[in-house]
Scaffold this active site. Structure first.
Site: not given
Ligand code: PEP
Length: 262
Positions: A95, A167
């Site tokens: 992430h 993302e």
């Protein structure tokens, strides 16, 4: 194809809050069968969430990170085997917050992806370009590079275990701005055809998700972007009612998709 809808709670929720979320999922169990749902609690709550979820409520439980080594002198870390033992079947890796604040690199990401797959877990490989790369028009190369490097230590037969979440860093969190379907479409198409289920190569990853400021107003349009197999959601899904609403939107979108292969 069944639509994936998942959330990571990041560094949020006590055990009591985690259990209350699960109780909300159980109350909405009829909605959950229409998608492939997953919840990624902080490490402290993985076992509690897994234990409270009845086995007939179809929600996968994940971990937000784990080390690539199976055991050892790595204070503060947990292994893939340990998160699996706690009940996780999926591990979030790479992430952008871990890359930015905790020194995660493409090399550590690749080690973790391979270790997760070897431990029988689904690696959820997160990739995303920063705003300046997008401004310069470099997002396709950036994302293709991050995915290639992230998969570089994986055995070919393990590729199908992997889920990738695109993302964009500029679209995530409180300071993020919502991406339009038009902005993400070229990246989703590239991911799906080059690495994912939309292409024709022999070894492919299993799904490509989109994440970044997803909410109940933009979810359907984002799911309509070709190559998008699901959504990975933060803030809008931390409240169980918000999560269930996104699940319902995902189930409706799934009805228009190709059936699952195999
Ligand atoms: C994320 O951080 O991965 C994320 C998708 O967050 P949000 O939905 O809150 O932008």
């Amino acid at each position: 194809m069944t639509t994936w809808i998942g959330t990571s709670w990041k560094m949020n929720k006590t055990l009591a809050e985690a259990r209350a979320f699960v109780d909300g999922l159980v109350a909405a169990r009829d909605a959950l069968g229409g998608v492939r749902a997953f919840v990624i609690p902080p490490h402290t709550a993985i076992a509690a969430v897994r234990e409270r979820l009845p086995s007939d409520v179809p929600v996968l439980v994940g971990a937000q990170n784990a080390h690539w080594e199976p055991a050892g002198a790595y204070t503060g870390e947990v292994s893939m085997g340990m998160v699996a033992d706690a009940g996780a079947t999926l591990v979030e890796i790479g992430h952008s917050e871990r890359r930015e604040y905790f020194g995660e690199t493409d090399d550590t990401v690749a080690r973790k992806v391979a270790a997760a797959a070897a431990a029988g877990l689904t690696p959820l490989l997160c990739v995303g370009e920063p705003a300046e790369v997008r401004a310069a028009g470099g997002e396709i190369d950036w994302i293709a590079g991050q995915v290639s490097r992230g998969l570089s230590r994986l055995a070919a037969h393990d590729l199908r275990k992997v889920v990738v979440a695109y993302e964009p860093v500029w679209a995530i969190g409180d300071l993020g701005r919502e991406a339009s379907p038009h902005e993400i479409a070229p990246v989703m198409e590239m991911l799906s055809t080059r690495f994912g289920p939309g292409g024709d190569a022999r070894h492919k990853i299993s799904a490509v998700l989109y994440g970044g400021s997803v909410n109940r107003f933009n979810a359907a349009a984002l799911l309509d972007v070709p190559g998008t197999d699901g959504l990975f959601v933060g803030r809008a899904a931390w409240d169980v009612a918000g999560f269930v609403e996104l699940v319902r939107i995902g189930a409706r979108a799934g009805h228009g998709r190709q059936p699952d292969a195999g």
